[in-house]
Design an enzyme around this catalytic site. Structure first.
Site, PDB file in Angstrom:
ATOM      1  N   GLY A  35       4.844  -4.413   4.104  1.00 41.82           N
ATOM      2  CA  GLY A  35       4.736  -4.924   3.543  1.00 41.82           C
ATOM      3  C   GLY A  35       4.346  -6.888   4.667  1.00 41.82           C
ATOM      4  O   GLY A  35       3.564  -8.120   4.457  1.00 41.82           O
ATOM      5  N   PRO A  45       9.011  -4.099  -0.054  1.00 43.48           N
ATOM      6  CA  PRO A  45      10.041  -3.662   0.946  1.00 43.48           C
ATOM      7  C   PRO A  45      10.355  -3.885   2.677  1.00 43.48           C
ATOM      8  O   PRO A  45       9.044  -3.683   2.684  1.00 43.48           O
ATOM      9  CB  PRO A  45      10.806  -2.301   0.457  1.00 43.48           C
ATOM     10  CG  PRO A  45       9.789  -1.752  -0.594  1.00 43.48           C
ATOM     11  CD  PRO A  45       9.069  -2.923  -0.809  1.00 43.48           C
ATOM     12  N   LYS A  75       0.789  -0.724  -0.199  1.00 39.51           N
ATOM     13  CA  LYS A  75      -0.461  -0.035  -0.149  1.00 39.51           C
ATOM     14  C   LYS A  75       0.902   1.218   0.013  1.00 39.51           C
ATOM     15  O   LYS A  75       1.876   1.183   0.393  1.00 39.51           O
ATOM     16  CB  LYS A  75      -0.936   0.183   1.007  1.00 39.51           C
ATOM     17  CG  LYS A  75      -0.525   0.001   2.461  1.00 39.51           C
ATOM     18  CD  LYS A  75       0.000   1.117   3.046  1.00 39.51           C
ATOM     19  CE  LYS A  75       1.059   1.174   4.117  1.00 39.51           C
ATOM     20  NZ  LYS A  75       1.574   2.436   4.822  1.00 39.51           N
ATOM     21  N   ASP A  99      -2.997  -2.093  10.051  1.00 44.17           N
ATOM     22  CA  ASP A  99      -2.609  -2.119   8.048  1.00 44.17           C
ATOM     23  C   ASP A  99      -3.379  -3.401   7.798  1.00 44.17           C
ATOM     24  O   ASP A  99      -3.749  -3.133   6.495  1.00 44.17           O
ATOM     25  CB  ASP A  99      -1.528  -2.040   7.286  1.00 44.17           C
ATOM     26  CG  ASP A  99      -0.977  -0.234   7.639  1.00 44.17           C
ATOM     27  OD1 ASP A  99      -1.575   0.944   7.861  1.00 44.17           O
ATOM     28  OD2 ASP A  99       0.446  -0.050   7.422  1.00 44.17           O
TER      29      ASP A  99
HETATM   30  O1  C5P Z   1      -0.381  -1.473  14.316  1.00 39.77           O
HETATM   31  P1  C5P Z   1       0.855  -1.718  14.089  1.00 39.77           P
HETATM   32  O2  C5P Z   1       0.935  -3.052  14.301  1.00 39.77           O
HETATM   33  O3  C5P Z   1       0.748  -1.159  12.556  1.00 39.77           O
HETATM   34  O4  C5P Z   1       1.204  -0.856  14.639  1.00 39.77           O
HETATM   35  C1  C5P Z   1       2.895  -0.567  15.127  1.00 39.77           C
HETATM   36  C2  C5P Z   1       3.122   0.648  15.884  1.00 39.77           C
HETATM   37  O5  C5P Z   1       2.922   1.954  15.546  1.00 39.77           O
HETATM   38  C3  C5P Z   1       2.416   0.584  17.160  1.00 39.77           C
HETATM   39  O6  C5P Z   1       2.705  -0.369  18.209  1.00 39.77           O
HETATM   40  C4  C5P Z   1       2.036   2.198  17.220  1.00 39.77           C
HETATM   41  O7  C5P Z   1       3.232   2.238  17.954  1.00 39.77           O
HETATM   42  C5  C5P Z   1       2.330   2.272  15.981  1.00 39.77           C
HETATM   43  N1  C5P Z   1       0.977   3.139  15.083  1.00 39.77           N
HETATM   44  C6  C5P Z   1       0.210   4.382  16.262  1.00 39.77           C
HETATM   45  N2  C5P Z   1      -0.582   4.841  16.034  1.00 39.77           N
HETATM   46  C7  C5P Z   1      -1.372   3.921  14.367  1.00 39.77           C
HETATM   47  C8  C5P Z   1      -1.164   2.681  14.129  1.00 39.77           C
HETATM   48  C9  C5P Z   1       0.614   2.308  14.833  1.00 39.77           C
HETATM   49  O8  C5P Z   1       1.317   4.663  17.228  1.00 39.77           O
HETATM   50  N3  C5P Z   1      -2.861   3.850  14.198  1.00 39.77           N
END
Ligand code: C5P
Length: 326
Positions: free
Chosen positions: A119, A112, A24, A154
């Site tokens: 990914g 990547p 994405k 995501d």
């Molecule tokens: O949801 P995901 O595992 O991709 O998120 C990884 C990290 O990115 C989370 O632990 C958080 O620190 C940050 N994040 C965030 N707000 C979001 C998505 C991700 O702060 N909406």
């Protein structure tokens, strides 16, 4: 949600099932304040683009994973233990459905790693779809997306694909009408960025500047209008990412890459998600190929990928030679 296994039918797949899921790019990424659960409320527009992860799920004695690079993808940073997102996805689906069988997952990576193109989330989305088919669960997109949201913000978008507005932490999706295919050149950075680190830097910078209320300033409407009109020039003007400053603060090469991309003929350039991949929008697929040719001597051909969007979300790949309609 609950999903229940059905008895294996005589036509049940004996070997593995392969599914693929797309990368994405965020056409808009508006970041609100940090919430009490540590996440940030977002207003984002995702577009799925034609770089894909392929995950093959094969029945096995115990859960395991292997990873293969497609082309020059650097897969050295991909975890091969229980923290791997595809493996966590397979386990979560098995748990939810009461499946006691295990699978081996083989992941072919084209997206990547740690690049801001989801990914890892695509691996999870493809693993959910592949295991759902292997175990004949028929969970449906919404059922898989509900499990996916527990794994990463995501993952639901990796399942849905196409173009969508994401709210909440990015997991609540609403489709967006697009009337054109858009052409992209992605410039990979020479090292990855950690998503939590970029969000933390964003918080630090925004403390000084104050918070904008995501979704309240007309930027979403401008992106939606450009997509509806299928106009790459209008989309180029509407692209924006609140994480740009933070990503550039953590990776000094990004500003130079954005500038190089624009000079080489891109309509516009943005940091993809939390970075560090830079996404360059081109007027057409032919123009994207020319843009990549112009950039090759400047950044190195191995760092460039061309792709188009929107493309569908995670899907099972039919085995080669499957008759149509079977
Ligand atoms: O949801 P995901 O595992 O991709 O998120 C990884 C990290 O990115 C989370 O632990 C958080 O620190 C940050 N994040 C965030 N707000 C979001 C998505 C991700 O702060 N909406």
């Amino acid at each position: 949600m609950s999903v229940s296994p059905s008895a294996p039918s005589p036509g049940a797949p004996a070997a593995g099932v392969t599914a693929r899921a797309p990368a994405k790019v965020n056409l808009l990424l508006q970041v609100g304040p940090r919430r009490s659960d540590g996440f940030h409320d977002l207003v984002t527009v995702f577009q799925a683009v034609s770089l894909f992860e392929e995950v093959t799920a094969t029945p096995a004695e115990e859960f395991g994973i292997s990873v293969e690079a497609v082309g020059e993808t650097d897969v050295s940073g991909v975890p091969l233990d229980g923290s791997n997102l595809a493996l966590r996805a397979a386990r979560a689906l098995a748990r939810e459905a009461g499946i006691t069988d295990a699978v081996h997952l083989h992941v072919r990576k084209e997206i990547p790693v740690a690049g801001g193109m989801a990914g890892g989330s695509a691996d999870a989305a493809a693993a959910l779809v592949a295991c759902d088919a292997l175990w004949q669960l028929r969970s449906g997109l919404d059922g898989l997306a509900e499990i996916g949201a527990t794994l990463g913000s995501d993952v639901p978008f990796g399942l849905h694909g196409r173009t969508a507005v994401g709210t909440g932490r990015g997991e609540r999706l609403a489709p967006v009408l697009t009337t054109a295919t858009f052409a992209w050149v992605f410039v990979l950075a020479t090292s990855g960025l950690s998503t939590p680190a970029v969000f933390a830097e964003c918080d630090r910078l925004r403390e000084v500047e104050g918070w904008a209320d995501p979704g309240s300033d007309g930027r979403l409407e401008a992106v939606e209008l450009a997509l509806r009109g299928g106009d790459p020039q209008a989309l180029g003007r509407a692209l924006s990412n609140d994480m740009t400053q933070a990503a550039c603060a953590l990776n000094a090469e990004l500003l130079g890459t954005l500038d190089t991309g624009r000079r080489a003929g891109a309509i516009a350039g943005i940091v993809s998600g939390s970075g560090p991949t830079v996404a360059l929008l081109a007027p057409s697929e032919a123009a994207a190929r020319r843009l990549a040719q112009n950039l090759a001597p400047l950044v190195g051909a191995h760092r460039l990928r061309t792709a188009t969007g929107p493309v569908p979300g995670a899907r099972v790949l039919e085995p080669v030679g499957t008759p149509k309609g079977s």
